[in-house]
Design a protein around this motif. Structure first.
Motif, PDB file in Angstrom:
ATOM      1  N   ASP B  11       1.058  -1.024  -0.046  1.00 26.88           N
ATOM      2  CA  ASP B  11      -0.378  -0.162   0.195  1.00 26.88           C
ATOM      3  C   ASP B  11       1.087   1.282  -0.069  1.00 26.88           C
ATOM      4  O   ASP B  11       2.141   1.002   0.269  1.00 26.88           O
ATOM      5  CB  ASP B  11      -1.127  -0.192   0.928  1.00 26.88           C
ATOM      6  CG  ASP B  11      -0.084   0.181   2.499  1.00 26.88           C
ATOM      7  OD1 ASP B  11      -1.301  -0.733   3.237  1.00 26.88           O
ATOM      8  OD2 ASP B  11       0.951   0.168   2.768  1.00 26.88           O
ATOM      9  N   SER B  12       0.297   2.193  -0.293  1.00 33.66           N
ATOM     10  CA  SER B  12       1.130   3.458  -0.761  1.00 33.66           C
ATOM     11  C   SER B  12      -0.540   4.763  -0.398  1.00 33.66           C
ATOM     12  O   SER B  12      -0.453   4.371  -0.515  1.00 33.66           O
ATOM     13  CB  SER B  12       1.677   3.517  -1.634  1.00 33.66           C
ATOM     14  OG  SER B  12       2.409   4.329  -1.555  1.00 33.66           O
ATOM     15  N   TYR B  13       0.275   5.839  -0.565  1.00 36.49           N
ATOM     16  CA  TYR B  13      -0.225   7.275  -0.490  1.00 36.49           C
ATOM     17  C   TYR B  13      -0.369   7.746  -1.619  1.00 36.49           C
ATOM     18  O   TYR B  13       0.854   7.794  -2.735  1.00 36.49           O
ATOM     19  CB  TYR B  13       0.034   8.217   1.023  1.00 36.49           C
ATOM     20  CG  TYR B  13       0.227   7.690   1.945  1.00 36.49           C
ATOM     21  CD1 TYR B  13       1.126   6.663   2.439  1.00 36.49           C
ATOM     22  CD2 TYR B  13      -1.702   7.468   3.019  1.00 36.49           C
ATOM     23  CE1 TYR B  13       0.253   6.291   3.688  1.00 36.49           C
ATOM     24  CE2 TYR B  13      -1.717   7.396   3.655  1.00 36.49           C
ATOM     25  CZ  TYR B  13      -0.642   6.432   4.768  1.00 36.49           C
ATOM     26  OH  TYR B  13      -0.501   5.508   5.418  1.00 36.49           O
ATOM     27  N   GLU B  14      -1.429   8.099  -2.399  1.00 35.98           N
ATOM     28  CA  GLU B  14      -1.357   9.701  -3.370  1.00 35.98           C
ATOM     29  C   GLU B  14       0.144  10.143  -3.573  1.00 35.98           C
ATOM     30  O   GLU B  14      -0.174  11.259  -2.510  1.00 35.98           O
ATOM     31  CB  GLU B  14      -2.535  10.424  -2.770  1.00 35.98           C
ATOM     32  CG  GLU B  14      -4.003   9.362  -3.866  1.00 35.98           C
ATOM     33  CD  GLU B  14      -5.207  10.618  -3.871  1.00 35.98           C
ATOM     34  OE1 GLU B  14      -5.503  11.392  -2.674  1.00 35.98           O
ATOM     35  OE2 GLU B  14      -5.307  10.493  -4.700  1.00 35.98           O
ATOM     36  N   GLN B  16       3.158   9.723  -4.145  1.00 35.70           N
ATOM     37  CA  GLN B  16       4.094   8.900  -3.920  1.00 35.70           C
ATOM     38  C   GLN B  16       3.933   8.185  -5.492  1.00 35.70           C
ATOM     39  O   GLN B  16       2.992   7.752  -6.327  1.00 35.70           O
ATOM     40  CB  GLN B  16       3.638   7.488  -2.952  1.00 35.70           C
ATOM     41  CG  GLN B  16       3.622   8.483  -1.456  1.00 35.70           C
ATOM     42  CD  GLN B  16       4.653   9.122  -1.217  1.00 35.70           C
ATOM     43  OE1 GLN B  16       6.048   8.872  -0.741  1.00 35.70           O
ATOM     44  NE2 GLN B  16       4.559  10.750  -0.385  1.00 35.70           N
ATOM     45  N   ILE B 109      -3.787   2.147  -2.906  1.00 33.47           N
ATOM     46  CA  ILE B 109      -3.376   3.454  -2.847  1.00 33.47           C
ATOM     47  C   ILE B 109      -4.251   4.198  -2.232  1.00 33.47           C
ATOM     48  O   ILE B 109      -5.481   4.444  -1.874  1.00 33.47           O
ATOM     49  CB  ILE B 109      -2.906   4.711  -3.958  1.00 33.47           C
ATOM     50  CG1 ILE B 109      -3.062   3.292  -4.567  1.00 33.47           C
ATOM     51  CG2 ILE B 109      -3.004   5.371  -3.658  1.00 33.47           C
ATOM     52  CD1 ILE B 109      -1.177   3.469  -4.949  1.00 33.47           C
ATOM     53  N   LYS B 110      -3.972   4.412  -0.490  1.00 36.87           N
ATOM     54  CA  LYS B 110      -4.844   5.593   0.413  1.00 36.87           C
ATOM     55  C   LYS B 110      -5.014   7.291   0.223  1.00 36.87           C
ATOM     56  O   LYS B 110      -3.733   7.142  -0.434  1.00 36.87           O
ATOM     57  CB  LYS B 110      -4.330   5.290   1.738  1.00 36.87           C
ATOM     58  CG  LYS B 110      -4.007   3.694   2.024  1.00 36.87           C
ATOM     59  CD  LYS B 110      -3.334   3.334   3.187  1.00 36.87           C
ATOM     60  CE  LYS B 110      -3.197   1.833   3.625  1.00 36.87           C
ATOM     61  NZ  LYS B 110      -2.963   1.800   5.098  1.00 36.87           N
TER      62      LYS B 110
END
Lengths: 114, 111
Positions: B11-14, B16, B109-110
């Motif tokens: 998972d990752s963040y917007e 990135q 994606i969070k």
């Protein structure tokens, strides 16, 4: 430009019945492929058409599966008689290149055999 | 046909950059590396293909070290819509359609 379309999107049939899945490839794509993902497993290749000819059908599981591509346009995949283990998602793809590089996939047909 | 190993999920963040690495220790000389993306209830979508060094297109970059035993798919500045399953496949380009599909990497994606 229309992509690869598959019909139906979902099908629920009883064991022993017959089901026919249809795939319309992208116009101009001579190469058409069928794949399937049975429940909980990976996507697996079934067969490859070049125009109306079966180029490679090494992935077809057994003789209950029959694929046709009359006229080299759309293709059908018939399962007769269907068994419980045939449940899964059946994908069709088409490509310009015979190798399958940059194949375009349809949305798949979810088949449930009960 | 070479088998691949990928993370089961990430998972990752917007905004990135996301890098997904795939191992293919038994890659053969004639094998190419191909990545597909799949959204729920859709068929896989071709992203990128490469043989060695670096390949870049409008969607992603593919980094392949000299020994070719691994490859890294790089997605720049991801958005929520990049949430999908990403598949790494290895095989001869002449028979790309017979590639062995693994379980893929589920990327979330969070915001």
């Amino acid at each position: 430009e229309a992509g690869v379309t598959q019909f139906p999107s979902h099908s629920v049939i009883e064991k022993g019945q017959t089901v026919t899945l249809r795939c319309d490839p992208i116009s101009g794509h001579d190469n058409l492929y069928w794949y399937r993902r049975v429940m909980g497993k990976e996507i697996k290749f079934l067969l490859h058409f070049v125009k109306e000819s079966k180029q490679d059908e090494s992935g077809m599981p057994n003789n209950r599966f029959l694929a046709e591509r009359t006229g080299g346009t759309y293709s059908t995949l018939k399962v007769q008689p269907a068994e419980l283990e045939d449940s899964g998602v059946y994908f069709c793809a088409s490509s310009l290149f015979e190798s399958g590089t940059e194949a375009f996939f349809g949305q798949g047909t979810r088949l449930t055999v009960v | 046909l070479a088998k691949t190993t990928q993370p089961i999920s990430m998972d990752s963040y917007e905004g990135q950059e996301v890098n997904i690495t795939c191992s293919h220790n038994n890659i053969a000389t004639n094998d190419y590396i191909t990545w597909y993306q799949q959204f729920p209830s859709q068929g896989p979508r071709f992203i990128i293909q490469g043989y060695k060094t670096k390949v870049t297109n409008e969607v992603a970059s593919l980094f392949i070290p000299a020994d070719r035993k691994s490859s890294t798919l790089s997605l720049p500045r991801v958005s929520l819509s990049d949430t999908a399953v990403y598949y790494c496949l290895v095989g001869e380009r002449d028979s790309n359609y017979q590639l062995i599909w693994g379980a893929g990497t589920k990327l979330i994606i969070k915001p």
